[in-house]
Design a protein around this motif. Sequence first.
Motif, PDB file in Angstrom:
ATOM      1  N   TRP A  36       0.758  -1.157   0.140  1.00  0.00           N
ATOM      2  CA  TRP A  36      -0.067  -0.128   0.112  1.00  0.00           C
ATOM      3  C   TRP A  36       0.841   1.150  -0.003  1.00  0.00           C
ATOM      4  CZ3 TRP A  36      -5.128   0.589  -1.003  1.00  0.00           C
ATOM      5  CH2 TRP A  36      -5.799  -0.875  -0.572  1.00  0.00           C
ATOM      6  N   PHE A  37       0.563   1.994  -1.006  1.00  0.00           N
ATOM      7  CA  PHE A  37       1.325   3.400  -1.173  1.00  0.00           C
ATOM      8  C   PHE A  37       0.374   4.420  -0.867  1.00  0.00           C
ATOM      9  CE2 PHE A  37       5.547   1.972  -2.902  1.00  0.00           C
ATOM     10  CZ  PHE A  37       5.255   0.730  -3.154  1.00  0.00           C
ATOM     11  N   ARG A  38       1.094   5.713  -0.613  1.00  0.00           N
ATOM     12  CA  ARG A  38       0.247   6.707  -0.539  1.00  0.00           C
ATOM     13  C   ARG A  38       0.853   7.969  -1.170  1.00  0.00           C
ATOM     14  NH1 ARG A  38      -0.369   7.772   6.120  1.00  0.00           N
ATOM     15  NH2 ARG A  38       1.570   9.028   6.321  1.00  0.00           N
ATOM     16  N   GLN A  39       0.102   8.946  -1.747  1.00  0.00           N
ATOM     17  CA  GLN A  39       0.598  10.119  -2.209  1.00  0.00           C
ATOM     18  C   GLN A  39      -0.307  11.372  -1.781  1.00  0.00           C
ATOM     19  OE1 GLN A  39       1.105   9.926  -6.597  1.00  0.00           O
ATOM     20  NE2 GLN A  39       2.769  11.689  -6.486  1.00  0.00           N
ATOM     21  N   ALA A  40       0.398  12.226  -1.068  1.00  0.00           N
ATOM     22  CA  ALA A  40      -0.425  13.473  -0.909  1.00  0.00           C
ATOM     23  C   ALA A  40      -0.186  14.476  -1.875  1.00  0.00           C
ATOM     24  CB  ALA A  40       0.355  14.070   0.544  1.00  0.00           C
ATOM     25  N   THR A  41      -0.866  15.398  -1.654  1.00  0.00           N
ATOM     26  CA  THR A  41      -0.820  16.577  -2.894  1.00  0.00           C
ATOM     27  C   THR A  41       0.577  17.116  -2.688  1.00  0.00           C
ATOM     28  OG1 THR A  41      -3.226  16.771  -2.898  1.00  0.00           O
ATOM     29  CG2 THR A  41      -1.831  18.641  -3.650  1.00  0.00           C
ATOM     30  N   GLY A  42       1.128  17.130  -3.826  1.00  0.00           N
ATOM     31  CA  GLY A  42       2.336  17.851  -3.878  1.00  0.00           C
ATOM     32  C   GLY A  42       3.558  17.143  -3.538  1.00  0.00           C
ATOM     33  N   ARG A  45       5.062   9.768  -4.046  1.00  0.00           N
ATOM     34  CA  ARG A  45       4.306   8.529  -3.758  1.00  0.00           C
ATOM     35  C   ARG A  45       5.094   7.687  -2.688  1.00  0.00           C
ATOM     36  NH1 ARG A  45       1.286   5.399  -8.236  1.00  0.00           N
ATOM     37  NH2 ARG A  45       3.492   5.070  -9.013  1.00  0.00           N
ATOM     38  N   VAL A  46       4.731   7.172  -1.499  1.00  0.00           N
ATOM     39  CA  VAL A  46       5.492   6.617  -0.751  1.00  0.00           C
ATOM     40  C   VAL A  46       4.875   5.259  -0.207  1.00  0.00           C
ATOM     41  CG1 VAL A  46       6.846   8.509   0.247  1.00  0.00           C
ATOM     42  CG2 VAL A  46       4.848   7.755   1.427  1.00  0.00           C
ATOM     43  N   LEU A  47       5.672   4.212   0.290  1.00  0.00           N
ATOM     44  CA  LEU A  47       5.145   2.945   0.723  1.00  0.00           C
ATOM     45  C   LEU A  47       5.062   3.053   2.117  1.00  0.00           C
ATOM     46  CD1 LEU A  47       4.794   0.209   0.291  1.00  0.00           C
ATOM     47  CD2 LEU A  47       7.318  -0.440   1.133  1.00  0.00           C
ATOM     48  N   VAL A  48       3.602   2.640   2.550  1.00  0.00           N
ATOM     49  CA  VAL A  48       3.217   2.703   3.892  1.00  0.00           C
ATOM     50  C   VAL A  48       3.195   1.355   4.571  1.00  0.00           C
ATOM     51  CG1 VAL A  48       1.986   5.065   3.870  1.00  0.00           C
ATOM     52  CG2 VAL A  48       0.914   2.980   3.384  1.00  0.00           C
ATOM     53  N   GLY A 103       9.967 -10.446  -4.148  1.00  0.00           N
ATOM     54  CA  GLY A 103      11.059  -9.300  -4.072  1.00  0.00           C
ATOM     55  C   GLY A 103      11.091  -8.758  -2.782  1.00  0.00           C
ATOM     56  N   PRO A 104      12.137  -7.847  -2.560  1.00  0.00           N
ATOM     57  CA  PRO A 104      12.029  -7.181  -0.963  1.00  0.00           C
ATOM     58  C   PRO A 104      10.602  -6.277  -0.803  1.00  0.00           C
ATOM     59  CG  PRO A 104      14.209  -7.148  -2.079  1.00  0.00           C
ATOM     60  CD  PRO A 104      13.227  -7.653  -3.108  1.00  0.00           C
ATOM     61  N   LEU A 105      10.214  -6.223   0.170  1.00  0.00           N
ATOM     62  CA  LEU A 105       8.981  -5.468   0.423  1.00  0.00           C
ATOM     63  C   LEU A 105       9.379  -4.002   0.198  1.00  0.00           C
ATOM     64  CD1 LEU A 105       7.305  -7.282   3.529  1.00  0.00           C
ATOM     65  CD2 LEU A 105       6.772  -7.583   0.798  1.00  0.00           C
ATOM     66  N   ILE A 106      10.343  -3.491   0.585  1.00  0.00           N
ATOM     67  CA  ILE A 106      10.653  -2.252   0.699  1.00  0.00           C
ATOM     68  C   ILE A 106      10.992  -1.673  -0.763  1.00  0.00           C
ATOM     69  CG2 ILE A 106      11.147  -1.964   3.090  1.00  0.00           C
ATOM     70  CD1 ILE A 106      14.001  -1.952   2.297  1.00  0.00           C
ATOM     71  N   ARG A 107      11.176  -2.528  -1.464  1.00  0.00           N
ATOM     72  CA  ARG A 107      11.895  -2.127  -2.999  1.00  0.00           C
ATOM     73  C   ARG A 107      10.844  -1.615  -3.973  1.00  0.00           C
ATOM     74  NH1 ARG A 107      16.312  -5.980  -5.435  1.00  0.00           N
ATOM     75  NH2 ARG A 107      17.127  -5.143  -3.648  1.00  0.00           N
TER      76      ARG A 107
END
Length: 124
Positions: A36-42, A45-48, A103-107
């Motif tokens: 699950w990733f998220r992207q806030a306005t501006g 996108r990051v992995l949560v 694969g690695p979860l964080i990649r």
Amino acid sequence: QVHPVESGGGSVQAGDSLRLSCAGSGDVFNRNPVGWFRQATGKERVLVAAIKGSSVSTYYADSVKGRFTISRDNAKNTVYLQMNSLKPEDTAVYYCAGSRRSGPLIRSTTYTDWGQGTQVTISS
């Protein structure tokens, strides 16, 4: 095929909970990592949160540890993200991403198939 489809987003107040669902298709979805990733306005996108196909391993970003829980029900081809104690800074579009291989979860390159995203808005 993987074809993740998200659902469960919405607008709630700080302190409330939401559960996001990611429905995939086929054994490939069940066998491999889902993130699950998220992207806030501006922002980027990051992995949560992420989970291995076996559910043995999970990953959480520091910002959500202790508040979010990722789980999967392979019988339903679905991965869940339970989000508790929500904060305004959790506001973002949340994306589910599946993998066609292990694969690695964080990649980020582990994830090959992306959903369209679901909006989560937290008001103070």
